[in-house]
Design a protein around this motif. Structure first.
Motif, PDB file in Angstrom:
ATOM      1  N   THR A  60      -5.779  12.766  -5.164  1.00  0.00           N
ATOM      2  CA  THR A  60      -4.607  12.168  -5.835  1.00  0.00           C
ATOM      3  C   THR A  60      -3.523  11.808  -4.808  1.00  0.00           C
ATOM      4  O   THR A  60      -2.342  11.749  -5.147  1.00  0.00           O
ATOM      5  CB  THR A  60      -4.029  13.137  -6.892  1.00  0.00           C
ATOM      6  N   LEU A  61      -3.924  11.557  -3.580  1.00  0.00           N
ATOM      7  CA  LEU A  61      -2.954  11.403  -2.482  1.00  0.00           C
ATOM      8  C   LEU A  61      -1.927  10.298  -2.728  1.00  0.00           C
ATOM      9  O   LEU A  61      -0.719  10.539  -2.586  1.00  0.00           O
ATOM     10  CB  LEU A  61      -3.691  11.142  -1.156  1.00  0.00           C
ATOM     11  N   TYR A  62      -2.366   9.097  -3.078  1.00  0.00           N
ATOM     12  CA  TYR A  62      -1.396   8.004  -3.177  1.00  0.00           C
ATOM     13  C   TYR A  62      -0.358   8.239  -4.272  1.00  0.00           C
ATOM     14  O   TYR A  62       0.851   8.157  -4.010  1.00  0.00           O
ATOM     15  CB  TYR A  62      -2.100   6.645  -3.343  1.00  0.00           C
ATOM     16  N   PRO A  63      -0.763   8.581  -5.499  1.00  0.00           N
ATOM     17  CA  PRO A  63       0.264   8.877  -6.514  1.00  0.00           C
ATOM     18  C   PRO A  63       1.154  10.056  -6.124  1.00  0.00           C
ATOM     19  O   PRO A  63       2.342  10.078  -6.464  1.00  0.00           O
ATOM     20  CB  PRO A  63      -0.534   9.194  -7.782  1.00  0.00           C
ATOM     21  N   ASP A  64       0.589  11.015  -5.390  1.00  0.00           N
ATOM     22  CA  ASP A  64       1.400  12.168  -4.976  1.00  0.00           C
ATOM     23  C   ASP A  64       2.430  11.770  -3.915  1.00  0.00           C
ATOM     24  O   ASP A  64       3.568  12.259  -3.926  1.00  0.00           O
ATOM     25  CB  ASP A  64       0.499  13.302  -4.473  1.00  0.00           C
ATOM     26  N   LEU A  65       2.063  10.871  -3.015  1.00  0.00           N
ATOM     27  CA  LEU A  65       3.035  10.346  -2.042  1.00  0.00           C
ATOM     28  C   LEU A  65       4.140   9.591  -2.787  1.00  0.00           C
ATOM     29  O   LEU A  65       5.325   9.723  -2.475  1.00  0.00           O
ATOM     30  CB  LEU A  65       2.352   9.429  -1.028  1.00  0.00           C
ATOM     31  N   GLU A  66       3.739   8.811  -3.782  1.00  0.00           N
ATOM     32  CA  GLU A  66       4.719   8.076  -4.593  1.00  0.00           C
ATOM     33  C   GLU A  66       5.684   9.038  -5.289  1.00  0.00           C
ATOM     34  O   GLU A  66       6.840   8.705  -5.528  1.00  0.00           O
ATOM     35  CB  GLU A  66       3.982   7.231  -5.653  1.00  0.00           C
ATOM     36  N   ALA A  67       5.187  10.242  -5.618  1.00  0.00           N
ATOM     37  CA  ALA A  67       6.007  11.238  -6.317  1.00  0.00           C
ATOM     38  C   ALA A  67       6.902  12.028  -5.364  1.00  0.00           C
ATOM     39  O   ALA A  67       7.728  12.817  -5.816  1.00  0.00           O
ATOM     40  CB  ALA A  67       5.104  12.194  -7.093  1.00  0.00           C
ATOM     41  N   GLY A  68       6.722  11.830  -4.053  1.00  0.00           N
ATOM     42  CA  GLY A  68       7.590  12.510  -3.096  1.00  0.00           C
ATOM     43  C   GLY A  68       6.927  13.566  -2.234  1.00  0.00           C
ATOM     44  O   GLY A  68       7.608  14.299  -1.510  1.00  0.00           O
ATOM     45  N   ALA A  69       5.585  13.665  -2.297  1.00  0.00           N
ATOM     46  CA  ALA A  69       4.891  14.635  -1.439  1.00  0.00           C
ATOM     47  C   ALA A  69       5.154  14.304   0.031  1.00  0.00           C
ATOM     48  O   ALA A  69       5.144  13.140   0.430  1.00  0.00           O
ATOM     49  CB  ALA A  69       3.394  14.616  -1.715  1.00  0.00           C
TER      50      ALA A  69
END
Length: 307
Positions: free
Chosen positions: A201-210
């Motif tokens: 889930t890396l890309y959506p998690d980066l979008e969420a601020g990871a």
């Protein structure tokens, strides 16, 4: 926890390397670590679930920790997983990890089997006891394997109130939503909202601020490309790279599990054996070939590191 010395980027899980007979291969362990650093890992995590920590004796855990920390010798920060059901045992393990040179400890909430669980009050006290025993950050691993629901508000409260609780590896369903909520509720106390689960889930998690990702250990170079592009503001390249590497990430996450990085490392000559500890069974030859076929299209460093 203050923001000084914030850890960010790609911190993959280091597999524990065994000989074919199941004994620790400490020389292979060192080569594995050298490869992972060469492949661009910003840091490493040892003794995690994908390191088969649950199949190691306490003595073997100590051996792996000592050998890895001595061999890394400060080249990159190392997170040591110190998960244990007992607050006191976990605190002792965590203090030993700090004394050996760990940059951080990663800990799942206390659980045992499918049904033995602890109340929120008990979990809070557990992390408090561990925090009191050390002076380095704690990463709470919020993973389905613990079968312990940890709400974003409870995690944020622990970040605010327990001195060393500062990092969070979120691996539950809808991870991006939870990361957003955790960041919103925890503010500056949440120093490191991180992604896990092999970066599925890396890309959506980066979008969420990871700000960090803890992945499998086989292709940190591929994960770095995605994270580096995203962090530099080139979201278009990051999205394209994520799509490119996703079939391999998916193959690891859904087909091979913790054996995937060892298979890749053995194929590339990094390690001599890709054995997993019994009672795990070896990966089916056809599944193994499928993983390597997907990997070869991407030409990750692991397949040519020792050539």
């Amino acid at each position: 926890m203050s923001n000084s010395g914030q850890y960010r980027g790609v911190f993959p899980v280091v597999p524990t390397i065994f000989h074919e007979d199941g004994k620790l291969d400490l020389e292979g362990q060192k080569r594995c670590v050298d490869f992972m650093i060469d492949a661009g890992s910003n840091g490493l995590c040892i003794l995690a679930n994908f390191s088969e920590q649950f199949a190691l004796s306490d003595e073997e855990r100590d051996d792996v920790m000592r050998v890895v920390l001595e061999h890394v010798a400060g080249r990159v920060p190392v997170i040591v997983t110190t998960t244990h059901f007992s607050s006191d045992v976990c605190a002792r393990r965590s203090a030993a990890a700090q004394a050996a040179g760990a940059a951080m400890v990663m800990i799942m909430p206390p659980y045992h089997g499918a049904t033995i669980r602890v109340t929120e009050k008990g979990i809070y006290e557990f992390y408090g006891k561990v925090s009191d025993a050390i002076g380095i950050p704690i990463m709470i691993q919020d993973a389905p394997v613990a079968g312990t629901p940890l709400s974003a508000s409870f995690l944020a409260r622990m970040a605010r109130e327990i001195e060393n609780v500062a990092y969070f590896k979120i691996e539950t369903a809808q991870a991006a939503s939870k990361l957003r909520e955790l960041i919103e509720l925890g503010g500056d106390s949440v120093v490191g909202p991180w992604d896990g689960e092999e970066a599925i889930t890396l890309y959506p998690d980066l979008e969420a601020g990871a700000t960090g990702s803890m992945t499998g250990g086989g292709y940190p170079d591929g994960i770095r490309k995605i994270v580096d592009a995203y962090m530099s503001g080139d979201k278009e390249s990051a999205a394209s790279l994520y799509q490119q590497w996703l079939p391999l990430i998916n193959y690891e996450n859904r087909q091979c599990g913790l054996a995937a990085c060892k298979i890749l490392m053995k194929e590339g000559g990094v390690i001599g054996s890709d054995a997993v500890r019994h009672p795990f069974a070896p990966v089916h030859p056809k599944t193994r070939e499928g993983l390597l076929e997907v990997a070869r299209r991407l030409d990750p460093l692991v397949l040519r590191w020792s050539r």
